[in-house]
Design a protein around this motif. Structure first.
Motif, PDB file in Angstrom:
ATOM      1  N   THR A 168      75.675 -22.495  71.139  1.00 43.96           N
ATOM      2  CA  THR A 168      75.371 -21.310  70.328  1.00 43.96           C
ATOM      3  C   THR A 168      74.340 -21.549  69.232  1.00 43.96           C
ATOM      4  O   THR A 168      73.820 -20.580  68.690  1.00 43.96           O
ATOM      5  N   LEU A 169      74.035 -22.785  68.915  1.00 42.19           N
ATOM      6  CA  LEU A 169      73.077 -23.040  67.830  1.00 42.19           C
ATOM      7  C   LEU A 169      71.710 -22.397  68.074  1.00 42.19           C
ATOM      8  O   LEU A 169      71.169 -21.762  67.159  1.00 42.19           O
ATOM      9  N   PRO A 170      71.117 -22.501  69.269  1.00 44.50           N
ATOM     10  CA  PRO A 170      69.826 -21.816  69.461  1.00 44.50           C
ATOM     11  C   PRO A 170      69.924 -20.309  69.236  1.00 44.50           C
ATOM     12  O   PRO A 170      69.043 -19.707  68.622  1.00 44.50           O
ATOM     13  N   MET A 171      71.009 -19.693  69.710  1.00 40.43           N
ATOM     14  CA  MET A 171      71.189 -18.259  69.521  1.00 40.43           C
ATOM     15  C   MET A 171      71.344 -17.929  68.040  1.00 40.43           C
ATOM     16  O   MET A 171      70.751 -16.961  67.540  1.00 40.43           O
ATOM     17  N   LEU A 172      72.109 -18.719  67.312  1.00 48.18           N
ATOM     18  CA  LEU A 172      72.319 -18.457  65.886  1.00 48.18           C
ATOM     19  C   LEU A 172      71.018 -18.588  65.109  1.00 48.18           C
ATOM     20  O   LEU A 172      70.747 -17.797  64.204  1.00 48.18           O
ATOM     21  N   PHE A 224      86.981  -7.564  64.993  1.00 47.66           N
ATOM     22  CA  PHE A 224      86.056  -8.485  65.640  1.00 47.66           C
ATOM     23  C   PHE A 224      86.436  -9.933  65.374  1.00 47.66           C
ATOM     24  O   PHE A 224      86.333 -10.779  66.259  1.00 47.66           O
ATOM     25  N   ILE A 225      86.905 -10.228  64.169  1.00 45.72           N
ATOM     26  CA  ILE A 225      87.344 -11.592  63.870  1.00 45.72           C
ATOM     27  C   ILE A 225      88.567 -11.943  64.716  1.00 45.72           C
ATOM     28  O   ILE A 225      88.655 -13.044  65.263  1.00 45.72           O
ATOM     29  N   PHE A 259      81.377 -18.028  79.338  1.00 41.75           N
ATOM     30  CA  PHE A 259      80.444 -17.169  78.608  1.00 41.75           C
ATOM     31  C   PHE A 259      81.100 -16.269  77.565  1.00 41.75           C
ATOM     32  O   PHE A 259      80.397 -15.622  76.791  1.00 41.75           O
ATOM     33  N   GLY A 260      82.419 -16.211  77.525  1.00 43.32           N
ATOM     34  CA  GLY A 260      83.110 -15.265  76.654  1.00 43.32           C
ATOM     35  C   GLY A 260      82.893 -15.505  75.178  1.00 43.32           C
ATOM     36  O   GLY A 260      82.645 -14.568  74.413  1.00 43.32           O
ATOM     37  N   PHE A 261      82.966 -16.755  74.732  1.00 41.85           N
ATOM     38  CA  PHE A 261      82.836 -17.026  73.306  1.00 41.85           C
ATOM     39  C   PHE A 261      81.439 -16.685  72.811  1.00 41.85           C
ATOM     40  O   PHE A 261      81.286 -16.023  71.784  1.00 41.85           O
ATOM     41  N   GLU A 262      80.433 -17.123  73.541  1.00 38.37           N
ATOM     42  CA  GLU A 262      79.058 -16.838  73.110  1.00 38.37           C
ATOM     43  C   GLU A 262      78.797 -15.333  73.122  1.00 38.37           C
ATOM     44  O   GLU A 262      78.161 -14.804  72.204  1.00 38.37           O
ATOM     45  N   PHE A 263      79.300 -14.631  74.125  1.00 37.35           N
ATOM     46  CA  PHE A 263      79.131 -13.184  74.194  1.00 37.35           C
ATOM     47  C   PHE A 263      79.809 -12.510  72.994  1.00 37.35           C
ATOM     48  O   PHE A 263      79.210 -11.660  72.330  1.00 37.35           O
ATOM     49  N   CYS A 264      81.050 -12.894  72.711  1.00 41.77           N
ATOM     50  CA  CYS A 264      81.765 -12.302  71.571  1.00 41.77           C
ATOM     51  C   CYS A 264      81.075 -12.630  70.256  1.00 41.77           C
ATOM     52  O   CYS A 264      81.008 -11.786  69.364  1.00 41.77           O
ATOM     53  N   LEU A 265      80.580 -13.853  70.129  1.00 44.18           N
ATOM     54  CA  LEU A 265      79.867 -14.224  68.908  1.00 44.18           C
ATOM     55  C   LEU A 265      78.596 -13.398  68.759  1.00 44.18           C
ATOM     56  O   LEU A 265      78.282 -12.913  67.663  1.00 44.18           O
ATOM     57  N   ARG A 266      77.888 -13.189  69.847  1.00 41.67           N
ATOM     58  CA  ARG A 266      76.663 -12.383  69.805  1.00 41.67           C
ATOM     59  C   ARG A 266      76.987 -10.938  69.395  1.00 41.67           C
ATOM     60  O   ARG A 266      76.305 -10.362  68.548  1.00 41.67           O
ATOM     61  N   VAL A 267      78.042 -10.363  69.981  1.00 36.05           N
ATOM     62  CA  VAL A 267      78.448  -9.000  69.630  1.00 36.05           C
ATOM     63  C   VAL A 267      78.884  -8.941  68.169  1.00 36.05           C
ATOM     64  O   VAL A 267      78.508  -8.018  67.440  1.00 36.05           O
ATOM     65  N   ALA A 268      79.666  -9.917  67.723  1.00 38.68           N
ATOM     66  CA  ALA A 268      80.129  -9.928  66.331  1.00 38.68           C
ATOM     67  C   ALA A 268      78.945 -10.012  65.368  1.00 38.68           C
ATOM     68  O   ALA A 268      78.937  -9.327  64.331  1.00 38.68           O
ATOM     69  N   LEU A 269      77.945 -10.820  65.701  1.00 38.96           N
ATOM     70  CA  LEU A 269      76.767 -10.904  64.828  1.00 38.96           C
ATOM     71  C   LEU A 269      76.008  -9.583  64.783  1.00 38.96           C
ATOM     72  O   LEU A 269      75.539  -9.160  63.721  1.00 38.96           O
ATOM     73  N   ARG A 270      75.881  -8.920  65.926  1.00 40.09           N
ATOM     74  CA  ARG A 270      75.200  -7.616  65.968  1.00 40.09           C
ATOM     75  C   ARG A 270      75.962  -6.583  65.133  1.00 40.09           C
ATOM     76  O   ARG A 270      75.368  -5.814  64.385  1.00 40.09           O
ATOM     77  N   VAL A 271      77.277  -6.556  65.291  1.00 41.94           N
ATOM     78  CA  VAL A 271      78.085  -5.595  64.527  1.00 41.94           C
ATOM     79  C   VAL A 271      78.008  -5.918  63.039  1.00 41.94           C
ATOM     80  O   VAL A 271      77.879  -5.016  62.204  1.00 41.94           O
ATOM     81  N   TRP A 272      78.048  -7.189  62.696  1.00 43.75           N
ATOM     82  CA  TRP A 272      77.957  -7.590  61.300  1.00 43.75           C
ATOM     83  C   TRP A 272      76.626  -7.146  60.693  1.00 43.75           C
ATOM     84  O   TRP A 272      76.580  -6.614  59.592  1.00 43.75           O
ATOM     85  N   GLU A 273      75.529  -7.374  61.419  1.00 53.36           N
ATOM     86  CA  GLU A 273      74.216  -6.922  60.946  1.00 53.36           C
ATOM     87  C   GLU A 273      74.203  -5.400  60.783  1.00 53.36           C
ATOM     88  O   GLU A 273      73.666  -4.871  59.813  1.00 53.36           O
TER      89      GLU A 273
END
Length: 184
Positions: free
Chosen positions: A81-85, A12-13, A155-169
């Motif tokens: 991405t700050l609001p999403m984070l 994911f990284i 939209f790719g970076f925000e989507f990947c960041l969202r997926v990475a955060l979900r997988v990390w959780e």
């Protein structure tokens, strides 16, 4: 299982890093255009002569457009991405602050759309062709690859960041359950 989680995390990284490289390209192009307008950097020839740091100064000056592109990209991505984070991490902020962040996020998306539109015009022949063909656009002249690049860049970076955060959780929960098998 620890090795599997490390492999998944590394994948994911790596994917996020690749998306960052793809995503920064229009910003590098914008920065090259902006840097081309700089005719003279005051005191550069004197600063380059300073022992030890002069080489670094010359290197920074020669890569100015790359630094500017990364800074522009990072600033826009941070605003987007700050609001999403903050929501993902359940960090409570005053509503007026979150409303302002969402407004800035919308402005950042508009600015990014303009930059991406300039980098990846969705019509063969570029912006001039879009304007000249305006009343009678030809569907055969739509550049579908540019549309794909535009969408991925927007939209790719925000989507990947969202997926990475979900997988990390999910991995954190999985590892905590694996470490404490008797507790839910």
């Amino acid at each position: 299982m620890k090795n599997l989680s490390k492999i998944i995390g590394s994948m994911f990284i790596a994917g996020l890093g690749f998306m960052m490289l793809v995503n920064v390209q229009p910003w590098m192009r914008l920065a090259r255009e902006l840097a081309a307008q700089i005719q003279y950097i005051p005191f550069l020839s004197s600063l380059v002569q300073i022992p030890f740091i002069g080489g670094w100064i010359a290197w920074i000056a020669s890569n100015l457009s790359q630094f500017l592109g990364v800074i522009l990209w990072g600033t826009i991505q941070a605003i987007e991405t700050l609001p999403m984070l903050l929501e993902e991490q359940a960090i409570k902020q005053p509503q007026s602050w979150m409303t302002s962040l969402e407004r800035y996020k919308g402005g950042a998306y508009i600015f990014e759309a303009i930059v991406c539109f300039m980098a990846f015009p969705p019509y063969k022949g570029g912006i001039d062709a879009i304007v000249s063909d305006f009343p009678n656009w030809d569907a055969n002249l739509i550049d579908w690859w540019a549309m794909i690049y535009f969408t991925i860049t927007m939209f790719g970076f925000e989507f990947c960041l969202r997926v990475a955060l979900r997988v990390w959780e999910g991995m954190k929960r999985f590892n905590s359950v694996a470490a404490n098998p008797g507790r839910p």
